[in-house]
Enzyme design. Structure first.
Site, PDB file in Angstrom:
ATOM      1  CE  LYS A 202      -3.742  -0.207   2.340  1.00  0.00           C
ATOM      2  NZ  LYS A 202      -4.712  -0.289   1.232  1.00  0.00           N
TER       3      LYS A 202
ATOM      4  NE  ARG B 154      -6.877   3.783   3.798  1.00  0.00           N
ATOM      5  CZ  ARG B 154      -8.022   3.348   3.287  1.00  0.00           C
ATOM      6  NH1 ARG B 154      -8.160   2.074   2.980  1.00  0.00           N
ATOM      7  NH2 ARG B 154      -9.027   4.169   3.072  1.00  0.00           N
TER       8      ARG B 154
ATOM      9  N   GLY C  74      -7.762  -7.919   2.879  1.00  0.00           N
ATOM     10  CA  GLY C  74      -8.736  -8.075   3.953  1.00  0.00           C
ATOM     11  C   GLY C  74      -8.242  -8.824   5.171  1.00  0.00           C
TER      12      GLY C  74
ATOM     13  CG  MET D 200      -2.915  -7.934   8.400  1.00  0.00           C
ATOM     14  SD  MET D 200      -1.203  -7.481   8.103  1.00  0.00           S
ATOM     15  CE  MET D 200      -1.239  -7.024   6.386  1.00  0.00           C
TER      16      MET D 200
ATOM     17  NE  ARG E 147      -4.761  -4.856  -3.160  1.00  0.00           N
ATOM     18  CZ  ARG E 147      -5.285  -5.173  -1.986  1.00  0.00           C
ATOM     19  NH1 ARG E 147      -4.526  -5.145  -0.905  1.00  0.00           N
ATOM     20  NH2 ARG E 147      -6.550  -5.523  -1.885  1.00  0.00           N
TER      21      ARG E 147
ATOM     22  CG  HIS F 180     -13.408 -10.699   2.780  1.00  0.00           C
ATOM     23  ND1 HIS F 180     -13.777 -12.005   3.035  1.00  0.00           N
ATOM     24  CD2 HIS F 180     -12.157 -10.541   3.298  1.00  0.00           C
ATOM     25  CE1 HIS F 180     -12.799 -12.600   3.683  1.00  0.00           C
ATOM     26  NE2 HIS F 180     -11.820 -11.747   3.861  1.00  0.00           N
TER      27      HIS F 180
ATOM     28  NE  ARG G  26       6.679 -47.853  -6.688  1.00  0.00           N
ATOM     29  CZ  ARG G  26       6.096 -47.004  -5.830  1.00  0.00           C
ATOM     30  NH1 ARG G  26       6.814 -46.013  -5.337  1.00  0.00           N
ATOM     31  NH2 ARG G  26       4.842 -47.127  -5.503  1.00  0.00           N
TER      32      ARG G  26
ATOM     33  CD  GLU H  95      11.822 -45.912  -1.986  1.00  0.00           C
ATOM     34  OE1 GLU H  95      10.723 -45.477  -1.613  1.00  0.00           O
ATOM     35  OE2 GLU H  95      11.953 -46.847  -2.800  1.00  0.00           O
TER      36      GLU H  95
ATOM     37  CB  SER I 192      13.173 -42.167 -10.056  1.00  0.00           C
ATOM     38  OG  SER I 192      12.039 -41.347  -9.888  1.00  0.00           O
TER      39      SER I 192
ATOM     40  CG  ASN J 234       5.859 -38.643  -1.481  1.00  0.00           C
ATOM     41  OD1 ASN J 234       6.102 -37.452  -1.631  1.00  0.00           O
ATOM     42  ND2 ASN J 234       4.915 -39.263  -2.156  1.00  0.00           N
ATOM     43  CG  ASP J 235       8.641 -43.936   1.200  1.00  0.00           C
ATOM     44  OD1 ASP J 235       7.634 -43.430   1.720  1.00  0.00           O
ATOM     45  OD2 ASP J 235       8.666 -45.099   0.761  1.00  0.00           O
TER      46      ASP J 235
ATOM     47  CB  CYS K 216       8.598 -40.365  -9.211  1.00  0.00           C
ATOM     48  SG  CYS K 216       9.367 -41.571  -8.105  1.00  0.00           S
TER      49      CYS K 216
ATOM     50  CE1 TYR L 199      11.473 -38.718 -13.992  1.00  0.00           C
ATOM     51  CE2 TYR L 199      13.530 -39.051 -15.187  1.00  0.00           C
ATOM     52  CZ  TYR L 199      12.547 -39.517 -14.325  1.00  0.00           C
ATOM     53  OH  TYR L 199      12.643 -40.786 -13.795  1.00  0.00           O
TER      54      TYR L 199
END
Length: 897
Positions: free
Chosen positions: A50, A119, A128, A130, A363, A479, A641, A765, A784, A788-789, A852, A872
């Site tokens: 702002k 403000r 909206g 704050m 903005r 809002h 896999r 992994e 690859s 996650n693991d 992956c 990749y």
């Protein structure tokens, strides 16, 4: 404590702030004027969006009311110390004196009072989230002075009741609903339809009632001293940075908690001074569609909060031409100039005070994914930005909303009501009337619609949880509309036929009752509210979508594949631009129907004959699956896999079998077969199955299934090739920790391939696999990363348990600033990835590298994978377009702007 002397700056000779002159005040860095020299400083970080926008507009000579900015540095100090920095209020007084000189008004002056707005404004837009206090500086004496100096008693009383309400709610924590109830009560007593129908004496009485509410609820008075009002308001705005709704918003959008907010203190200009005054919000292009041309709303005789809060339903901006033609023409010229200056669609707030236009904000405008694509493409075509800048203008996550179903245009719909099409997309869910209920029921897996009279910042967590939002009040810039568009959620606002009875848990649409929990569908593209569950159809990517992603593909170096387990998933992934399959999870092929029955029988059987019979049945099913996937991905790589989970995951739970045994025996029936099955299941169950007999370990100790899969893969590849196809298959072996595991398994697999030249690699992994990646790479054609693991192993966190039991608390309490299962932990997990890449490439320069895990679709994680040199990423099909865009942004060296 004041900043050191060497950090202070002087602005030169005294002059009119905001009018091109200098303020002449000593600066400690806590306060800057709109015309101060900020060369060499990051104005956005220092002054927030702002403040930075106001400073830029003043530099362009646009009509901006005088004021100054309390910087984010002061906010950081306030958060650290719990109190305003020493000397800050002295600076504020000095700067306010400059505003007084420029305006000829006095702050607290009983004859010609200066009022100010206070403000918030963070560096990253959080619409909206704050707090703001308007009309600050009023007390009984200055109200009389305001009435006398303006010649408008009603305006002065209206401004006073607004100030008491805002101060009571924002600074003293009085529930806003109490003030709204008092307004409704007063309107009922006076027979008024709208706030604007109340006379000056009514508003004076309303202010008294408001002060009584404040005294009763807060145990405090609204202070008469304007400087005390200002001090408390500044503190309240800083406090709002740590408020629940702001924290929830930052968590949803990954905004750092340490940015802080600036506070803009600015001379009030008044849109509530009669029919020649107005307030409005506008965008230089349509934020829902991206269509060119000004898009906005305004209200006559109102203040800005009336528009964004949805208290009154505003009028389309084009109607302003007929009532305030000069201000309208000036605003159009200003809007066009601002878009050219910024090279982006602008979100602006303005006020017209007695026919004179003032700009209060500009903005970068929040926009839907569809609008972002169109605006980026159009602006590149107009020469405002380059194609590379266009690619950087689109949030990768916003593309996801464009790929999900919309209402079938051929469907016979029971349309109950219509509102404003505030945020496109369709959503079906059960009616909920509170944000808390939306959050609770969504956590239980229910699809819900948040239905409100109007939303406010406290509803944000409910909006995050809901599938869509429906409101009775509010316009296209309310809002609900702005926040829903930013979230990519469908929203219908300003639905006049909607009435809500929260005490009875009911809503009414055109007079027809619906209980909370009933199903509705909303169409955020048409504004329709539809009974029950409407049929949906798949969306078609637009020309804007295809064009911007083509530019992205030309820019990126990181390839994008998909995780797909069926021919249908593979076809869809290819349509969305996937350049192959990075993860085909074969266990998913066994998890349902007849296949699951055969798999169970095989595992529960005893003896080689039963095992062979099961494999004979499963192999052609596997071959058919692979043929379909290879055809769908003809000419593109497919990484298959081999079976990853432990065998017990295919079996009934031992507790269920034990109960079955017990039930049979209780009925006097034979339980011998079930006891045999129970013994096998209990023998396969493990204390920690994630670290048990699974992946390559299962393939080595019980090789029959792995070798069946390999035969099916090889025969499917031959069959597709004989048809004239070009299958490009890769086989991935999961959970390798020791190079010897991969060497042994590779030898067995190659013996089954019958001459097929199929690359063999492994999923990285495990931390040990990263540490000995050089040894593993000598036997592998590719790595690859199963992030996650790997995240679970490196962090010692079970994903399922963590997300259920403590991860949310870690995030909300600040222990973690991000979810490591959504965005890769660069400092921890990332170091293991770097180690494996370095060691693997040293041992095998031809080693191909990919990822992956779900991180393959996360833009921040994709930036890391680009940096470390992966070939990749692979992600779910619907995340492929976003991953393509994120990979291009990484290559271009930036994130979305």
């Amino acid at each position: 404590m004041k900043a050191p002397e060497e950090d202070r700056r002087t602005s030169g000779e005294a002059g009119e702030p905001g009018a091109g002159g200098k303020t002449g005040f000593a600066k400690t860095g806590f306060v800057v004027g709109f015309t101060d020299d900020l060369s060499g400083r990051d104005v956005l970080a220092l002054c927030g969006g702002k403040g930075a926008g106001l400073i830029r507009m003043r530099s362009l000579g646009l009509p901006v009311p005088e004021g100054f900015v309390i910087t984010t540095e002061a906010c950081a100090r306030y958060i650290e110390d719990g109190t305003l920095p020493e000397g800050l209020m002295d600076e504020v007084r000095e700067n306010l004196a400059g505003v007084e000189r420029a305006t000829g008004r006095g702050f607290g002056d009983a004859e010609n009072p200066l009022l100010v707005s206070v403000r918030s404004g963070a560096a990253v837009s959080m619409p909206g989230m704050m707090d703001t206090v308007l009309n600050l500086g009023l007390n009984d004496a200055t109200v009389r002075g305001l009435a006398q100096s303006t010649g408008d008693e009603r305006f002065a009383r209206d401004s006073h009741r607004r100030f008491v309400q805002a101060f009571g709610e924002i600074v003293l924590g009085v529930p806003g609903s109490l003030f709204e109830d008092a307004i409704e009560e007063m309107k009922g007593e006076r027979g008024a339809q709208a706030d604007t129908d109340l006379a000056a004496e009514d508003l004076d009485e309303l202010a008294r009632r408001f002060r009584a509410i404040v005294a009763r609820e807060a145990g405090a008075e609204v202070p008469d001293d304007p400087y005390e009002q200002l001090r408390l308001a500044i503190s309240a705005v800083f406090d709002s940075w740590l408020g629940e709704r702001a924290v929830a918003y930052r968590r949803e959008y990954g905004i750092p908690d340490d940015l802080g907010t600036a506070v803009t203190v600015q001379r009030m200009v008044f849109g509530n001074m009669g029919e020649t005054s107005a307030t409005g919000v506008a965008f230089t292009r349509n934020p829902a569609t991206g269509e060119q041309g000004i898009f906005g709303e305004f209200l006559l005789n109102a203040q800005g909060e009336d528009v964004v809060a949805g208290i009154r339903t505003p009028r389309p901006l084009r109607e302003m031409e007929s009532v305030l033609p000069d201000a309208y023409r000036q605003f159009l010229q200003t809007a066009e100039r601002l878009e050219r200056e910024y090279g982006d669609m602008q979100d602006m707030e303005f006020t017209v005070e007695r026919d004179r236009l003032y700009m209060l904000q500009t903005r970068r405008g929040k926009r839907t994914g569809a609008a972002a694509l169109r605006i980026a493409r159009d602006m590149a075509g107009e020469g405002l930005i380059s194609e590379a800048e266009a690619v950087l203008r689109v949030e990768p996550a916003s593309l996801d909303a464009l790929l999900h179903p919309r209402i079938d245009p051929e469907a016979d719909l029971d349309v109950l009501a219509r509102g404003l099409p505030a945020s496109p997309g369709a959503a079906t869910g059960r009616i909920v009337l509170t944000a808390q209920e939306a959050k609770s029921r969504a956590a239980d897996g229910e699809a819900v619609l948040l239905v409100r009279r109007e939303t406010n910042p406290d509803d944000v967590e409910g909006m995050i949880s809901a599938r869509g939002v429906l409101t009775a009040l509010g316009g296209m810039t309310s809002h609900a509309a702005v926040v829903a568009r930013g979230m990519g959620k469908p929203a219908v606002t300003g639905c006049g036929a909607l009435k809500i009875d929260p005490t009875r848990g009911m809503i009414y649409l055109g007079g027809e009752p619906f209980e909370a929990g009933e199903l509705l569908t909303i169409d955020g593209a048409s504004g329709e509210v539809i009974r029950g569950e409407a049929p949906l159809v798949a969306p078609e990517p637009s020309e804007d979508f295809e064009t911007v992603l083509r530019w992205a593909d030309e820019a990126r170096t990181l390839r994008v594949r998909a995780n797909a387990d069926t021919p249908e998933d593979a076809r869809r992934a290819r349509e969305l631009g996937a350049e192959g399959i990075g993860l085909c999870r074969t266990e998913h092929m066994f998890m349902e129907g007849e296949r699951l029955r055969i798999m169970r029988e095989m595992i529960l059987s005893e003896g080689e004959e039963a095992l062979e019979e099961a494999l004979v049945l499963l192999e052609p099913m596997q071959r058919e699956d692979f043929e379909g996937i290879f055809r769908a991905m003809d000419g593109l790589p497919v990484t298959v896999r081999l079976l990853d989970p432990p065998l017990h995951e295919f079996l009934p739970h031992s507790k269920d079998l034990a109960k079955k045994v017990s039930d049979l025996e209780a009925r006097g029936e034979s339980a011998e077969e079930e006891r045999r099955r129970l013994r096998i299941v209990e023998g396969l169950e493990e204390a920690n199955p994630m670290l048990g007999l699974r992946g390559v370990r299962l393939g080595l100790l019980k090789p029959e299934v792995y070798l069946m899969q390999v035969r099916a893969i090889a025969s499917a590849a031959r069959a597709v090739r004989e048809e004239g196809g070009d299958p490009r298959v890769e086989i991935m072996i999961p959970l390798v920790a020791f190079a010897s595991e991969l060497r042994t398994m590779r030898a067995r697999i190659e013996a089954e391939l019958a001459g097929e030249d199929i690359p063999l690699g492994t999923m990285i992994e495990l931390p040990r696999a990263c540490a000995v990646a050089d040894k593993i790479a000598s036997t592998a054609d590719f790595f690859s990363f199963g992030t996650n693991d790997l995240t679970q192993m490196v962090c010692g966190i079970s994903r399922d348990d963590a997300e259920e039991k403590f991860l949310a608390d870690y995030l909300s309490g600040g222990t973690l600033s991000f979810n490591p299962f959504q965005t890769l932990d660069r400092d921890g997990v990332g170091e293991f990835v770097r180690l494996a890449i370095r060691k693997g490439k040293e041992a095998n320069p031809a080693l191909k590298l990919g990822v992956c895990g779900e991180h393959g679709g996360d833009p921040k994680s994709i930036a890391f994978f680009h940096e470390v040199g992966l070939d990749y990423v692979s992600c779910s099909p619907f995340r492929v377009p976003g991953a393509r865009l994120a990979a291009a942004q990484a290559a271009l060296g930036g994130a979305p702007v």
